[in-house]
Design an enzyme around this catalytic site. Structure first.
Site, mmCIF file in Angstrom:
data_model
loop_
_atom_site.group_PDB
_atom_site.id
_atom_site.type_symbol
_atom_site.label_atom_id
_atom_site.label_comp_id
_atom_site.label_asym_id
_atom_site.label_seq_id
_atom_site.Cartn_x
_atom_site.Cartn_y
_atom_site.Cartn_z
ATOM 1 N N ASP A 197 -2.354 -2.416 8.107
ATOM 2 C CA ASP A 197 -3.591 -3.109 8.441
ATOM 3 C C ASP A 197 -3.329 -4.593 8.161
ATOM 4 O OD1 ASP A 197 -6.058 -4.339 8.509
ATOM 5 O OD2 ASP A 197 -7.106 -2.743 7.455
ATOM 6 N N GLU A 257 -7.461 -3.930 -4.605
ATOM 7 C CA GLU A 257 -8.060 -3.609 -3.309
ATOM 8 C C GLU A 257 -8.947 -2.389 -3.551
ATOM 9 O OE1 GLU A 257 -8.878 -1.504 -0.736
ATOM 10 O OE2 GLU A 257 -7.138 -1.572 0.588
ATOM 11 N N GLU A 311 -15.330 5.873 -2.446
ATOM 12 C CA GLU A 311 -14.224 6.155 -3.371
ATOM 13 C C GLU A 311 -14.516 5.687 -4.788
ATOM 14 O OE1 GLU A 311 -10.843 4.357 -1.538
ATOM 15 O OE2 GLU A 311 -10.824 5.764 0.132
ATOM 16 N N HIS A 333 -8.549 -1.011 9.012
ATOM 17 C CA HIS A 333 -8.516 0.444 8.816
ATOM 18 C C HIS A 333 -9.836 0.966 8.254
ATOM 19 C CE1 HIS A 333 -7.725 -0.515 4.569
ATOM 20 N NE2 HIS A 333 -7.936 0.752 4.280
#
Length: 393
Positions: free
Chosen positions: A18, A111, A120, A269
């Site tokens: 990405d 990230e 997440e 992405h």
């Protein structure tokens, strides 16, 4: 399962390829070398170790690459294969909530973003790392994030989802009547958020956003996120749901850089995300749309989403107020429908709009102070025109 997924090289490759993501991180680090030169850096959830290597390239004194999954072993290999940089990087295998480091960090890099920014629940680990390892007045890359939202109209998508349940309308499937389950199947398909890239002309109102300051937010404030919604429709249309995307700010001492996942911007992405209502609502141009986006964290590293959209009274009798139509849905952010098609040209009335809802202007940032609301009010490249709401959390 979460750590197993990110412990596989193919998933790391997907993120590394990405180029919007990776290139923006590289630029944010290299353009702000003064924040890294001679500094101690902690890479939270280091994955392949690429961000640790970027920090070392920028002149970091030492980098601690903290990674809980089996990817830590691959990171060690990659770092050892770049000895001029690797001699200043230590891979630490373990959860950031549990590991001990020999010194504090001047800067955190990570990230931690998932779909809709918060999927997440890695942001919680990022905040815990801040509280455990960051020196007072240290820096975080990224520094803050924004969830952008706007109502959309997409008849093709609505029909596509509704048609998935047609299977359950069969009255003689090997002698069995499947129709008793049609209603449940229909609602089940609409409980999946749609992840894809869409044409920004599908938006029926200018977007608003909800800001999250990673430097200040408390971990428990990420357990439940409640966002009031208020829009003014630009066109008459059937509203099929709420479109969402995010951006994050790298508030460096030299350059402030945004990473955007907006529709109309180069695709990442993460794509974009849409919550689709099983019962659309009708609006006229100029009509007010209100509602609520309520997200509650659950144990599968994600969130349950509760969305309500309503259209206020319009025309004669509107001065009495009240709600004309309301539609709600419950979705599981953990179980999206990965449509991920490239945006198509839609021959819709929105094409005739005299204004563009998604701007491609790169407006420079004038301040380094996150306490100044002007910083978070600035549009990121391709993130939208005047964004008219900032919710502090």
């Amino acid at each position: 399962m979460y750590f197993h997924y990110y412990g596989q090289l193919l998933h790391q490759q997907n993120m590394l390829q990405d180029y919007v993501r990776t290139g923006t991180y590289y630029a944010a680090v290299m353009e702000n070398r003064t924040d890294f030169i001679g500094r101690v850096v902690v890479d939270v959830g280091a994955g392949s170790g690429i961000l640790s290597l970027f920090a070392a390239q920028a002149g970091a004194k030492h980098v601690y690459a903290v990674e809980a999954s089996e990817m830590a072993e691959y990171a060690q290999k990659l770092i050892a294969g770049n000895p001029s940089l690797g001699q200043r990087i230590t891979v630490v295998k373990g959860k950031v909530e549990e590991v001990e480091l020999p010194e504090k960090a001047d800067i955190l890099i990570s990230e931690p973003m998932g779909t809709l920014l918060v999927n997440e629940r890695m942001l919680e680990s990022y905040v815990i790392a801040r509280d455990r390892f960051l020196v007072p007045n240290g820096k975080m890359f990224p520094t803050a994030g924004r969830i952008h939202m706007a109502p959309f109209s997409d008849e093709y998508l609505f029909i596509e989802i509704a048609n998935k349940a047609l299977f359950w309308q069969q009255q003689n499937y090997y002698g069995v009547d499947l129709t008793p389950l049609h209603g449940s199947a229909f609602q089940g398909y609409f409980s999946q958020p749609v992840v894809d890239a869409f044409d920004p002309r599908l938006l029926v109102a200018p977007p608003i956003f909800h800001g999250i300051d990673f430097m200040k937010i408390k971990e428990e404030e990420l357990y439940e996120i409640d966002i009031p919604l208020r829009f003014t429709s630009s066109v008459g249309a059937r509203v099929h749901g709420l479109a969402c995307w995010f951006d994050v700010l790298f508030n460096g001492s030299t350059v402030q850089r945004w990473l955007s996942t907006a529709p109309g911007a180069p695709t990442t992405h993460w794509y974009q995300l849409r919550c689709v209502l099983s019962q659309p609502i009708y609006v006229m141009a100029g009509q007010e749309i209100t509602g609520r986006l309520h997200m509650i964290a659950h144990n599968a590293q994600s969130y349950t989403i509760y969305l309500t959209l309503s259209a206020k009274m319009w025309g004669p009798g509107a001065e009495q107020g009240g709600i004309l139509q309301t539609s709600s849905c419950k979705l599981d952010l953990k179980e999206p429908y990965y449509r991920m098609s490239q945006p198509q040209a839609y021959p819709m009335v929105q094409d005739q709009q005299s204004h563009q809802l998604i701007s491609t202007q790169d407006i420079p940032i004038q301040t380094h102070d996150l306490d100044d609301p002007e910083l978070m009010q600035q549009p990121s490249p391709n993130s939208g025109t005047h964004l008219n709401m900032m919710e502090n959390v």
